[in-house]
Scaffold this active site. Structure first.
Site, PDB file in Angstrom:
ATOM      1  N   CYS A  72       0.851  -1.174   0.000  1.00 36.28           N
ATOM      2  CA  CYS A  72       0.000   0.000   0.000  1.00 36.28           C
ATOM      3  C   CYS A  72       0.896   1.235   0.000  1.00 36.28           C
ATOM      4  O   CYS A  72       1.874   1.276   0.750  1.00 36.28           O
ATOM      5  CB  CYS A  72      -0.883  -0.016   1.246  1.00 36.28           C
ATOM      6  SG  CYS A  72      -1.958   1.416   1.375  1.00 36.28           S
ATOM      7  N   HIS A 100      -9.041  -4.135  -1.770  1.00 32.15           N
ATOM      8  CA  HIS A 100      -8.087  -3.319  -0.996  1.00 32.15           C
ATOM      9  C   HIS A 100      -8.534  -1.850  -0.995  1.00 32.15           C
ATOM     10  O   HIS A 100      -8.543  -1.197   0.052  1.00 32.15           O
ATOM     11  CB  HIS A 100      -6.695  -3.476  -1.637  1.00 32.15           C
ATOM     12  CG  HIS A 100      -5.610  -2.661  -1.009  1.00 32.15           C
ATOM     13  ND1 HIS A 100      -4.500  -3.222  -0.411  1.00 32.15           N
ATOM     14  CD2 HIS A 100      -5.438  -1.316  -0.895  1.00 32.15           C
ATOM     15  CE1 HIS A 100      -3.716  -2.254   0.058  1.00 32.15           C
ATOM     16  NE2 HIS A 100      -4.259  -1.088  -0.241  1.00 32.15           N
ATOM     17  N   GLU A 101      -8.937  -1.361  -2.173  1.00 31.96           N
ATOM     18  CA  GLU A 101      -9.340   0.057  -2.281  1.00 31.96           C
ATOM     19  C   GLU A 101     -10.690   0.315  -1.611  1.00 31.96           C
ATOM     20  O   GLU A 101     -10.871   1.350  -0.963  1.00 31.96           O
ATOM     21  CB  GLU A 101      -9.380   0.495  -3.746  1.00 31.96           C
ATOM     22  CG  GLU A 101      -8.034   0.422  -4.478  1.00 31.96           C
ATOM     23  CD  GLU A 101      -6.902   1.127  -3.760  1.00 31.96           C
ATOM     24  OE1 GLU A 101      -7.144   2.156  -3.091  1.00 31.96           O
ATOM     25  OE2 GLU A 101      -5.763   0.634  -3.829  1.00 31.96           O
ATOM     26  N   HIS A 117     -10.208   0.887   1.904  1.00 33.59           N
ATOM     27  CA  HIS A 117      -9.763   2.260   2.217  1.00 33.59           C
ATOM     28  C   HIS A 117     -10.959   3.189   2.441  1.00 33.59           C
ATOM     29  O   HIS A 117     -10.922   4.055   3.315  1.00 33.59           O
ATOM     30  CB  HIS A 117      -8.920   2.835   1.073  1.00 33.59           C
ATOM     31  CG  HIS A 117      -7.458   2.500   1.150  1.00 33.59           C
ATOM     32  ND1 HIS A 117      -6.670   2.824   2.231  1.00 33.59           N
ATOM     33  CD2 HIS A 117      -6.623   1.882   0.273  1.00 33.59           C
ATOM     34  CE1 HIS A 117      -5.422   2.412   2.016  1.00 33.59           C
ATOM     35  NE2 HIS A 117      -5.369   1.827   0.838  1.00 33.59           N
TER      36      HIS A 117
HETATM   37 ZN    ZN Z   1      -3.716   0.934   0.038  1.00 35.05          ZN
END
Ligand code: ZN
Length: 183
Positions: free
Chosen positions: A111, A154-155, A158
């Site tokens: 990341c 993953h995004e 976030h």
């Molecule tokens: Zn990330």
């Protein structure tokens, strides 16, 4: 190519641990431009010439919150075998379905906000279908698999204030590996 002037927040920043809010349309032109800049940054970070010239860490995804805008949008720039790039702008995403099969990235996830080596397994769905909007407010559905599915999850994390490191148990970072397929 000119490197866009964007600052990526580090995991210590509190903003990265908060839930981002929905985007309303029409989007600000300045925010649209920021999305395009983020894509340019990611593309350059995957081209040797620029990683050396600007000392960039390669990355394929960035969420708005990572550049200080706590709104639900992210971009992904994914390199193909023929060195071209597929670019995605994803706004207000909703996961509408996901595979039962789970996968994890064998070499570990990375990341651009996590500036340290973190080992461990991050369980992800092998395939997901996402409903989202583009920067002009047009709704669409996209189905992604394998490494692209990992990047999307993953995004999306976030946007909910979750980092990949939050999925790893430091006492047992490789647990349940036998229950998932390594990619
Ligand atoms: Zn990330």
């Amino acid at each position: 190519m000119k490197l866009p002037d964007i600052k990526i927040l580090d995991e210590k920043n509190k903003l990265l641990h908060k839930k981002s809010s929905e985007i309303t349309f029409p989007m600000d032109e300045s925010e649209k431009k920021l999305l395009y800049d983020m894509l340019t940054y990611l593309e350059m970070s995957q081209i040797d010439e620029y990683t050396k010239k600007y000392n960039l860490r390669p990355g394929m995804g960035l969420a708005f919150v990572q550049v200080g805008v706590p709104k639900r949008a992210f971009v992904i720039c994914s390199e193909n075998d023929d060195k071209t790039f597929d670019k995605y702008i994803i706004i207000n995403p909703q996961i509408v379905s996901m595979s039962e099969e789970m996968i994890y990235v064998g070499e570990g996830e990375g990341c651009l906000s996590v500036n340290r080596e973190v080992d461990g397994i991050v369980p992800r769905h092998a395939r997901i279908t996402v409903n989202a909007f583009d920067e002009n407010g047009k709704e669409f559905t996209i189905r992604v698999r394998e490494d692209l599915a990992v990047a999307f999850q993953h995004e999306i994390d976030h946007l909910n204030g979750i980092l990949f490191t939050d999925h790893i148990d430091p006492k047992c970072p490789f647990k349940d590996a036998d229950k998932m397929r390594e990619i």
